[in-house]
Design a protein around this motif. Structure first.
Motif, PDB file in Angstrom:
ATOM      1  N   GLY A 132      29.390  65.479  46.783  1.00 28.17           N
ATOM      2  CA  GLY A 132      28.684  64.805  45.713  1.00 28.17           C
ATOM      3  C   GLY A 132      28.583  63.303  45.905  1.00 28.17           C
ATOM      4  O   GLY A 132      27.884  62.624  45.164  1.00 28.17           O
ATOM      5  N   SER A 133      29.255  62.769  46.910  1.00 28.07           N
ATOM      6  CA  SER A 133      29.170  61.328  47.140  1.00 28.07           C
ATOM      7  C   SER A 133      27.799  60.988  47.715  1.00 28.07           C
ATOM      8  O   SER A 133      27.152  61.808  48.368  1.00 28.07           O
ATOM      9  CB  SER A 133      30.279  60.856  48.072  1.00 28.07           C
ATOM     10  N   LYS A 134      27.373  59.777  47.456  1.00 26.70           N
ATOM     11  CA  LYS A 134      26.062  59.326  47.915  1.00 26.70           C
ATOM     12  C   LYS A 134      26.231  58.049  48.714  1.00 26.70           C
ATOM     13  O   LYS A 134      27.046  57.199  48.377  1.00 26.70           O
ATOM     14  CB  LYS A 134      25.139  59.038  46.734  1.00 26.70           C
ATOM     15  N   MET A 135      25.448  57.923  49.785  1.00 28.82           N
ATOM     16  CA  MET A 135      25.410  56.704  50.561  1.00 28.82           C
ATOM     17  C   MET A 135      23.960  56.247  50.584  1.00 28.82           C
ATOM     18  O   MET A 135      23.087  56.978  51.039  1.00 28.82           O
ATOM     19  CB  MET A 135      25.916  56.937  51.983  1.00 28.82           C
ATOM     20  N   THR A 136      23.716  55.066  50.054  1.00 27.78           N
ATOM     21  CA  THR A 136      22.373  54.506  50.024  1.00 27.78           C
ATOM     22  C   THR A 136      22.292  53.408  51.064  1.00 27.78           C
ATOM     23  O   THR A 136      23.247  52.665  51.272  1.00 27.78           O
ATOM     24  CB  THR A 136      22.052  53.944  48.624  1.00 27.78           C
ATOM     25  N   GLY A 137      21.130  53.312  51.716  1.00 27.25           N
ATOM     26  CA  GLY A 137      20.957  52.284  52.726  1.00 27.25           C
ATOM     27  C   GLY A 137      19.502  52.085  53.073  1.00 27.25           C
ATOM     28  O   GLY A 137      18.596  52.634  52.440  1.00 27.25           O
ATOM     29  N   PHE A 138      19.280  51.283  54.099  1.00 25.25           N
ATOM     30  CA  PHE A 138      17.930  50.942  54.543  1.00 25.25           C
ATOM     31  C   PHE A 138      17.794  51.240  56.031  1.00 25.25           C
ATOM     32  O   PHE A 138      18.746  51.084  56.792  1.00 25.25           O
ATOM     33  CB  PHE A 138      17.648  49.450  54.314  1.00 25.25           C
ATOM     34  N   ARG A 139      16.588  51.666  56.420  1.00 22.68           N
ATOM     35  CA  ARG A 139      16.300  51.864  57.844  1.00 22.68           C
ATOM     36  C   ARG A 139      14.890  51.368  58.127  1.00 22.68           C
ATOM     37  O   ARG A 139      14.058  51.260  57.230  1.00 22.68           O
ATOM     38  CB  ARG A 139      16.472  53.325  58.242  1.00 22.68           C
ATOM     39  N   LEU A 140      14.640  51.072  59.414  1.00 18.43           N
ATOM     40  CA  LEU A 140      13.320  50.614  59.823  1.00 18.43           C
ATOM     41  C   LEU A 140      12.325  51.762  59.767  1.00 18.43           C
ATOM     42  O   LEU A 140      12.666  52.901  60.078  1.00 18.43           O
ATOM     43  CB  LEU A 140      13.352  50.076  61.254  1.00 18.43           C
ATOM     44  N   THR A 141      11.102  51.460  59.410  1.00 20.10           N
ATOM     45  CA  THR A 141      10.047  52.463  59.475  1.00 20.10           C
ATOM     46  C   THR A 141       9.521  52.524  60.905  1.00 20.10           C
ATOM     47  O   THR A 141       9.732  51.598  61.700  1.00 20.10           O
ATOM     48  CB  THR A 141       8.884  52.112  58.518  1.00 20.10           C
ATOM     49  N   HIS A 196      24.427  57.304  59.274  1.00 23.22           N
ATOM     50  CA  HIS A 196      23.194  58.078  59.379  1.00 23.22           C
ATOM     51  C   HIS A 196      21.992  57.204  59.734  1.00 23.22           C
ATOM     52  O   HIS A 196      20.885  57.437  59.263  1.00 23.22           O
ATOM     53  CB  HIS A 196      22.931  58.867  58.096  1.00 23.22           C
ATOM     54  N   GLY A 197      22.233  56.200  60.550  1.00 25.40           N
ATOM     55  CA  GLY A 197      21.154  55.338  61.025  1.00 25.40           C
ATOM     56  C   GLY A 197      20.634  54.358  60.000  1.00 25.40           C
ATOM     57  O   GLY A 197      19.562  53.781  60.192  1.00 25.40           O
ATOM     58  N   MET A 198      21.379  54.135  58.925  1.00 25.57           N
ATOM     59  CA  MET A 198      20.920  53.211  57.881  1.00 25.57           C
ATOM     60  C   MET A 198      21.913  52.064  57.697  1.00 25.57           C
ATOM     61  O   MET A 198      23.116  52.245  57.879  1.00 25.57           O
ATOM     62  CB  MET A 198      20.780  53.942  56.540  1.00 25.57           C
ATOM     63  N   LEU A 199      21.388  50.907  57.330  1.00 29.62           N
ATOM     64  CA  LEU A 199      22.231  49.795  56.911  1.00 29.62           C
ATOM     65  C   LEU A 199      22.736  50.127  55.519  1.00 29.62           C
ATOM     66  O   LEU A 199      21.935  50.238  54.593  1.00 29.62           O
ATOM     67  CB  LEU A 199      21.430  48.489  56.879  1.00 29.62           C
ATOM     68  N   PRO A 200      24.063  50.337  55.337  1.00 31.22           N
ATOM     69  CA  PRO A 200      24.571  50.727  54.019  1.00 31.22           C
ATOM     70  C   PRO A 200      24.304  49.665  52.960  1.00 31.22           C
ATOM     71  O   PRO A 200      24.262  48.474  53.247  1.00 31.22           O
ATOM     72  CB  PRO A 200      26.074  50.891  54.250  1.00 31.22           C
ATOM     73  N   GLU A 201      24.150  50.136  51.745  1.00 28.23           N
ATOM     74  CA  GLU A 201      23.865  49.251  50.618  1.00 28.23           C
ATOM     75  C   GLU A 201      24.936  48.169  50.477  1.00 28.23           C
ATOM     76  O   GLU A 201      24.628  47.015  50.170  1.00 28.23           O
ATOM     77  CB  GLU A 201      23.769  50.081  49.345  1.00 28.23           C
ATOM     78  N   LYS A 202      26.201  48.511  50.745  1.00 24.31           N
ATOM     79  CA  LYS A 202      27.270  47.520  50.616  1.00 24.31           C
ATOM     80  C   LYS A 202      27.101  46.380  51.620  1.00 24.31           C
ATOM     81  O   LYS A 202      27.462  45.247  51.330  1.00 24.31           O
ATOM     82  CB  LYS A 202      28.642  48.179  50.753  1.00 24.31           C
ATOM     83  N   HIS A 203      26.537  46.674  52.790  1.00 24.32           N
ATOM     84  CA  HIS A 203      26.263  45.618  53.774  1.00 24.32           C
ATOM     85  C   HIS A 203      24.970  44.882  53.436  1.00 24.32           C
ATOM     86  O   HIS A 203      24.819  43.716  53.786  1.00 24.32           O
ATOM     87  CB  HIS A 203      26.183  46.203  55.179  1.00 24.32           C
ATOM     88  N   ALA A 204      24.054  45.561  52.788  1.00 26.89           N
ATOM     89  CA  ALA A 204      22.783  44.939  52.413  1.00 26.89           C
ATOM     90  C   ALA A 204      22.987  43.849  51.371  1.00 26.89           C
ATOM     91  O   ALA A 204      22.122  42.981  51.206  1.00 26.89           O
ATOM     92  CB  ALA A 204      21.812  46.001  51.896  1.00 26.89           C
ATOM     93  N   LEU A 205      24.121  43.877  50.679  1.00 28.18           N
ATOM     94  CA  LEU A 205      24.395  42.842  49.683  1.00 28.18           C
ATOM     95  C   LEU A 205      24.549  41.462  50.317  1.00 28.18           C
ATOM     96  O   LEU A 205      24.460  40.445  49.623  1.00 28.18           O
ATOM     97  CB  LEU A 205      25.660  43.198  48.887  1.00 28.18           C
ATOM     98  N   LEU A 206      24.763  41.425  51.624  1.00 28.03           N
ATOM     99  CA  LEU A 206      24.884  40.145  52.324  1.00 28.03           C
ATOM    100  C   LEU A 206      23.537  39.442  52.458  1.00 28.03           C
ATOM    101  O   LEU A 206      23.489  38.247  52.740  1.00 28.03           O
ATOM    102  CB  LEU A 206      25.477  40.370  53.725  1.00 28.03           C
ATOM    103  N   TYR A 207      22.452  40.167  52.263  1.00 24.11           N
ATOM    104  CA  TYR A 207      21.114  39.606  52.420  1.00 24.11           C
ATOM    105  C   TYR A 207      20.527  39.245  51.066  1.00 24.11           C
ATOM    106  O   TYR A 207      20.825  39.884  50.061  1.00 24.11           O
ATOM    107  CB  TYR A 207      20.189  40.606  53.119  1.00 24.11           C
ATOM    108  N   ASP A 208      19.701  38.248  51.077  1.00 26.15           N
ATOM    109  CA  ASP A 208      18.962  37.873  49.869  1.00 26.15           C
ATOM    110  C   ASP A 208      18.081  39.059  49.475  1.00 26.15           C
ATOM    111  O   ASP A 208      17.351  39.606  50.307  1.00 26.15           O
ATOM    112  CB  ASP A 208      18.118  36.631  50.166  1.00 26.15           C
TER     113      ASP A 208
END
Length: 188
Positions: free
Chosen positions: A67-76, A32-44
């Protein structure tokens, strides 16, 4: 954000690399256009924390019908604009992934439900909504139709967090809904 444009030296190479990596995920539909939280763990976490405090990224959670959730980050949007101003190239030269052909998916939907999907598509295209249809924009629709579209996998519920987020809760269309709208000539 103004400070970022005035002083690009505030961003170290590790910050720029994280922003570029997050941007690469923006075209991956299953995330969904986001860097998943599991991949974000690679970053400080300090790098991601700094980027979020600087309103360059926002955190989002997509909630599926099971009911599953996917958390991630996207650019503003501000980050995209400011990075372009700084001369940081974000556009990817990689081709868009091809969609797999699917069978007819709209056989069980009524005209009203298809109209709701079309409205959600158009709401999400409004720049100030940042790609989501805010929850308050669909309050006038029949709740049963919204629930059915959610249960059939045409829409997903999303929650965004961040200081620059204007609309924190809302809905996004799934790829299944986008294929239907493209086939009907509503979306491109």
């Amino acid at each position: 954000m103004e400070a970022l444009v005035a002083a690009p030296a505030l961003l170290a190479q590790k910050h720029l690399q994280a922003l570029k990596d997050i941007h690469k995920f923006s075209s991956i539909r299953r995330y969904h256009g986001m860097l998943p939280e599991k991949h974000a763990l690679l970053y400080d976490q300090d790098v991601l924390g700094f980027l979020e405090e600087s309103n360059l990224i926002e955190e989002g959670t997509v909630i599926a019908r099971c009911g599953s959730k996917m958390t991630g980050f996207r650019l503003t949007d501000n980050a995209r604009r400011d990075l372009k101003t700084m001369g940081v190239e974000l556009d990817s030269s990689e081709p868009e992934p091809q969609e797999l052909p699917t069978e007819d998916e709209d056989g069980c939907l009524t005209r009203e439900q298809i109209d709701i999907l079309a409205d959600l598509y158009h709401f999400s295209r409004i720049k100030k909504f940042n790609g989501i249809t805010p929850k308050q924009e669909i309050e006038d629709y029949d709740k049963r139709d919204i629930k059915l579209l959610y249960e059939l996998g045409y829409i997903l519920y999303i929650k965004l967090k961040g200081r620059a987020v204007r609309h924190a809760k809302g809905y996004i269309l799934t790829e299944q809904a986008m294929r239907l709208l493209r086939r009907l000539g509503i979306a491109y």
